[in-house]
Enzyme design. Structure first.
Site, PDB file in Angstrom:
ATOM      1  N   CYS A   1      28.057  35.931  39.471  1.00 24.67           N
ATOM      2  CA  CYS A   1      27.942  37.358  39.777  1.00 24.67           C
ATOM      3  C   CYS A   1      26.491  37.808  39.665  1.00 24.67           C
ATOM      4  O   CYS A   1      25.998  38.571  40.508  1.00 24.67           O
ATOM      5  CB  CYS A   1      28.828  38.173  38.839  1.00 24.67           C
TER       6      CYS A   1
ATOM      7  N   CYS B   1      35.083  40.156  34.348  1.00 29.05           N
ATOM      8  CA  CYS B   1      35.034  41.543  34.803  1.00 29.05           C
ATOM      9  C   CYS B   1      36.235  41.945  35.644  1.00 29.05           C
ATOM     10  O   CYS B   1      36.773  43.039  35.497  1.00 29.05           O
ATOM     11  CB  CYS B   1      33.739  41.787  35.566  1.00 29.05           C
TER      12      CYS B   1
END
EC number: 2.8.1.13
Length: 372
Positions: free
Chosen positions: A99, A195
């Site tokens: 990410c 997340c």
């Protein structure tokens, strides 16, 4: 409206809030940008809208412009598809590393430049310095929160354009600063876990994308201990979720995952948290990434982490012609896990790292030899 010099990634958490606050206090021209990296899947578990509202409130409190970008498609293609493929192969990926590389320091950086900014800033516990003609990625001063492990895929281009305003701070100090400034996120709970999964059940979430295939749990000698719901739900060293009751002839002690035979759908377990089947001295990696663009040498000594918040471990690194690594540790390492990252350090300076491909753990070697 004047063009901001710095775009801060505001996540709706206290860390990015104080990062923005510190830049404002320094007199910088600042704007905030909220990244939506996961599309709401209708489960009710996605906190993106709540986080966005908090980010808007923080920008309002600081008197800085607020921007929004939806990177959910980029996240799916650059991070989540790889995440699923790795789990399907029986490995344990680290989506935070991807990410950072694919979204936060690529698409976010591009968006900031489109807005006319010179630099970006995030609420990571890390530092950047320029020395000997190169940008360096340094650990955060708060070693309990240091996030350089997740940032090791950054290179000179990203580091030269990035600020980490809270890298010199302790977390306890940071919350006090946020409270004193009246930031609405000062007492917000830190986000935990991956997340896009958040607080929900990991196995249930993964089961939506990878159909479960039950199989045998065995001890390293091959005796059947029980049944597992799917080898890709488990990672090396894991204790939770095995649901092994009393086993005749075995002590009433916890069981740990010590091996995964994906081809034969077998999960290996043992009762010793320091099981010799979990120990390795050598790992082999995929092609390494170096923060300064190249390896320090073909062979060198440094320290390494094979998981987040691990203590420094002394090692010798050999760089092959194809860019892959062989890392030899001075002492045995527990549960070094393919799919995770080995990250290399020279003191506080992060040299880079690579995805772990294999180790010399005895059970892993045996499974590989049987498959050959």
């Amino acid at each position: 409206m004047s063009v901001p010099r710095i775009i801060v990634g505001v996540s709706g958490g206290v860390d990015s809030s104080v990062a923005a606050l510190r830049l404002v206090q320094q007199g910088e021209s600042v704007a905030g940008l909220f990244m939506q990296n996961w599309a709401d899947d209708g489960s009710g578990d996605c906190r993106a809208e709540e986080d966005r509202r908090d980010a808007v409130s923080v920008c309002g409190r600081l008197g800085i412009p607020f921007h929004f970008r939806d990177f959910s498609q980029e996240y799916w293609q650059g991070v989540f598809e790889h995440f699923l493929a790795e789990y399907a192969a029986g490995r344990t990926p680290n989506p935070d590393v991807l990410c950072n590389r694919e979204v936060k320091f690529k698409h976010f950086l591009d968006a900031a430049r489109e807005l006319g900014a010179e630099k970006i800033a995030t609420g990571h516990y890390a530092r950047v310095a320029f020395a000997d003609g190169h940008w360096q990625l340094l650990r955060g001063v708060d070693r309990n929160k240091d996030q350089s492990y997740f940032l090791h895929q950054l290179g000179q281009q990203q580091l030269s354009a990035t600020l980490f305003p809270i890298g010199e701070m302790q977390k306890s100090e940071l919350r006090a600063v946020a409270r004193e400034a009246g930031l609405p996120t000062h007492d917000k709970k830190d986000s935990t876990g991956i997340c896009f999964i958040g607080e929900r059940d990991f196995r249930e979430f993964l089961g939506r994308y990878l159909p479960a295939r039950a199989g045998e749990m065995r001890d390293p000698q091959g005796q059947r201990i029980g049944e597992h719901p799917g080898v890709f739900y488990f990672t090396l060293g894991q204790r939770e979720g095995l649901q092994i009751g009393g086993v005749r002839g075995r002590p009433a002690a916890p069981w740990y995952v010590v091996g995964k035979d994906v081809a034969n759908n077998i999960l290996y377990v043992d009762q010793d948290t320091q099981s010799p089947w979990l120990q390795s001295h050598v790992l082999h990696s995929e092609v390494a990434h170096w923060t300064r663009g190249s390896a320090p040498a073909r062979r060198f000594e440094c320290t390494a982490q094979t998981r987040y918040r691990q203590a420094d471990e002394a090692c010798t690194v050999n760089v092959a012609d194809d860019g892959t690594l062989t890392v030899e540790f001075a002492r045995a390492q527990r549960a070094v896990t393919p799919g995770q990252s080995v990250v290399l350090y020279d003191g506080d300076s992060c040299l880079g790292g690579a995805v772990i491909a294999s180790t010399d753990a005895p059970l892993e070697r045996r499974i590989a030899e049987q498959a050959a």
